[in-house]
Design a protein around this motif. Structure first.
Motif, short mmCIF file in Angstrom:
data_model
loop_
_atom_site.label_atom_id
_atom_site.label_comp_id
_atom_site.label_asym_id
_atom_site.label_seq_id
_atom_site.Cartn_x
_atom_site.Cartn_y
_atom_site.Cartn_z
N LEU A 59 42.97 -77.50 -28.53
CA LEU A 59 43.80 -76.46 -29.14
C LEU A 59 45.28 -76.78 -28.99
CD1 LEU A 59 41.89 -73.26 -27.93
CD2 LEU A 59 41.65 -74.49 -30.08
N ALA A 65 50.21 -73.21 -32.70
CA ALA A 65 49.85 -71.92 -32.16
C ALA A 65 51.13 -71.14 -31.86
CB ALA A 65 49.04 -72.09 -30.87
N TYR A 101 46.10 -71.73 -37.29
CA TYR A 101 47.14 -70.91 -36.67
C TYR A 101 46.66 -69.46 -36.55
CZ TYR A 101 51.72 -68.96 -35.63
OH TYR A 101 52.76 -68.32 -35.03
N THR A 149 50.22 -70.69 -26.70
CA THR A 149 50.32 -72.00 -26.05
C THR A 149 50.66 -71.82 -24.58
OG1 THR A 149 51.12 -72.89 -28.13
CG2 THR A 149 51.40 -74.26 -26.19
N PRO A 156 40.46 -74.72 -35.33
CA PRO A 156 41.49 -73.81 -34.82
C PRO A 156 42.71 -73.74 -35.73
CG PRO A 156 41.49 -75.84 -33.55
CD PRO A 156 40.38 -75.97 -34.56
N LEU A 185 44.30 -69.14 -33.65
CA LEU A 185 45.01 -69.21 -32.36
C LEU A 185 45.84 -67.95 -32.12
CD1 LEU A 185 45.74 -72.97 -32.61
CD2 LEU A 185 44.81 -71.89 -30.57
#
Lengths: 344, 216
Positions: free
Chosen positions: A231, A237, A190, A242, A188, A193
């Motif tokens: 995550l 993120a 950035y 988030t 994952p 995400l």
């Protein structure tokens, strides 16, 4: 007006302002429209990205190296995500009531946080204090002393073999995969995400559609919980993603709050956990209640004598680095206390 | 938990709740109304904190963009959306100044930045009292921490209630109160200093918010 405001108003009167002029207002509106168009394009790209990512499979070897919670292989087949902004189905909130409160608050606080995306070519850096189980397989838990673990994770969104580096036990352990791995649920970045929906129901749809088949006996709910947990730790993120991840957790049955949780350094936080009914283990994500940021984890296994701690971490530093193994880049802006350390 | 989810004494509470639900669902009209009703106020707030009209312009667009992206995080409470929006505005305005280190230069060496003074001077008709007031205000803003300036902006300048500010900032009501108290103490120390302000501040009427409270 009550007394404190009255005094404050005298002490610090509001600077006099006027409304925007017509040209100013036009420019504000034009910029907003452009921003909203850009946002819509981003959401479309995210959908396209998910469909493309569905075609690529990746080896699972890498995952063991990524530490703590990542246990899934990358998706086998993606399914098209909902096209529009409206969720196809709205899921009920089913987590424990206290957990819902905590998650709502974490979500709101996460949404307000400033997150600087890593610059192109930069790696994500995280430094943790760790205690891990050094006992033999099948034997009793033997928690080793504390040590420092540093990790650098490539944020390259395209397929790559060099996934990063772990520095632990005085050694560097490069994270290399057998074949090129694109960014995705198992790696994952950035960018990955940022491509996820920011509506919690759509987000859950997307994550579930990306789940690889798992060959252990965990329930689907547990697998989704584990994936969301993965995550949130040593990754970065966008704030709204988030926030949506926290909201998504409220839609998973069995998610519970552990009040008075502390990370390995004893820093207080709020624990979020879900007991895996099959392996009788559970991971606790410890959040800073003020920022919604994960500050540490604890792992327990259940046995005849009750629960045994078999691992704990405290995340003490996050940042970005230009190269694997190099110290993190100091923030471009004025130095700011890490939010995990908090403001006294 | 802020413990502020409903206030039965507000007659317009159901309307606020409905507006929140609409925005949360991505209703374009609800978003359009939010812009029509509060863009002026957001701009004023941004101008107060940044001191530059061009920056206030950018911040205003950005605030609404952020509001749209975060629509899913709107709580279904009975409080007006205005407080939620203004809290975003305060934070974005502070971010804008922080990001380009303008706040520091604006606050600490305003005299060396003619553009800053000029922007406000236009508004204040060049009166000496106004110039002094501006000077003093700028020094006072610099004396506050970011969280303190944030609650002063919201509760004193934009006249949010404690409950509204608390919910919008995601902190307990007591925190809002204690930040205001800290801000007041700090500002008192400042004015008790060697160069007290010559202008009695209470003679200056507070600029009214561009929208009255409770207006949707």
């Amino acid at each position: 007006m009550t007394a404190p405001e009255q005094t404050l108003h005298d002490l610090l009167p509001a600077p006099v302002t006027t409304s925007p002029t017509a040209p100013e207002r036009d420019r504000i509106e034009a910029r907003l429209r452009e921003g909203l168009r850009h946002q819509a394009r981003r959401e479309q790209r995210a959908t396209a990205w998910r469909e493309r990512a569905g075609a690529v499979a990746a080896p699972g070897v890498v995952l063991a190296c990524l530490g703590a919670v990542v246990t899934l292989t990358v998706l086998v087949a993606g399914s098209p995500a909902p096209e529009s902004g409206s969720a196809q189905r709205v899921r009920p909130v089913v987590a424990a009531p206290l957990a819902v409160q905590v998650l709502d608050r974490a979500s709101r606080n996460a949404a307000r946080r400033d997150v600087t995306p890593p610059a192109p070519g930069e790696l994500l850096y995280a430094r943790s204090i760790v205690r891990s189980n050094e006992g033999r397989y099948g034997g009793p838990v033997q928690l080793a002393g504390r040590h420092v673990r540093e990790i650098w994770l490539s944020q390259e969104d395209g397929p790559t073999q060099d996934l990063g580096l772990i520095r632990e036990f005085g050694q560097d352990w490069p994270i290399r995969s057998g074949g090129p791995v694109p960014a995705g649920p198992a790696r994952p970045t950035y960018g990955y995400l940022a491509s996820l929906p920011t509506d919690p129901d759509e987000l859950l749809d997307a994550l579930e559609s990306q789940l690889a088949p798992w060959d252990d006996a965990r329930t689907r709910d547990q697998v989704v919980f584990d994936q969301i947990a993965s995550l949130m730790g040593e990754v970065a993120a966008p704030p709204d993603v988030t926030a949506a991840l926290f909201q998504a957790l409220t839609r998973i049955p069995g998610v519970q709050v552990e009040a008075g949780a502390r990370d390995l350094l004893g820093r207080p936080g709020v624990g979020l956990t879900r007991t895996d009914g099959v392996f009788l283990t559970r991971d606790v994500l410890i959040l800073d209640p003020r920022t919604g940021e994960v500050i540490g984890t604890r792992s327990y296994m259940d046995g005849p004598q009750g629960e045994t701690l078999y691992g704990a971490t405290a995340l003490v530093q996050r940042g970005t680095a230009r190269r694997a193994g190099e110290p993190p880049v100091p923030p471009a802006d004025a130095p700011r206390a890490t939010s995990a350390a908090g403001r006294a | 938990m802020t413990g502020v989810s409903s206030s039965p004494d507000r007659p317009d509470a159901p309307q606020h709740r409905a507006q929140r639900a609409l925005l949360r669902a991505g209703d374009h009209d609800a978003f359009g109304r939010l812009f029509a009703d509060h863009a002026d106020e957001v701009f004023s707030l941004a101008l107060r904190l940044t001191g530059l009209r061009a920056v206030a312009e950018d911040v205003t667009s950005e605030v609404y963009l952020v509001a749209w992206r975060r629509r899913h995080t709107v709580e279904l409470s009975d409080l007006p959306l205005r407080s939620w929006l203004l809290a975003i505005a305060a934070r974005q305005a502070m971010n804008a100044t922080r990001g380009i280190r303008r706040r520091r230069s604006f606050l600490h060496s305003g005299r060396a930045r003619p553009g800053v003074v000029a922007d406000f001077a236009d508004e204040t008709a060049g009166r000496l009292d106004d110039a002094r007031l501006l000077e003093r205000t700028r020094a006072a803003m610099a004396a506050l921490t970011r969280p303190e300036l944030e609650v002063v902006t919201l509760c004193v300048w934009s006249e949010l209630t404690y409950a509204e500010a608390a919910e919008a900032l995601g902190v307990p009501v007591g925190t809002v109160r204690s930040r205001l108290n800290r801000a007041r103490r700090r500002l008192r120390t400042l004015t008790a200093g060697p160069d007290p302000a010559p202008t009695p501040p209470s003679t200056r009427p507070a600029p009214a918010p561009t929208n009255p409270r409770g207006h949707r």
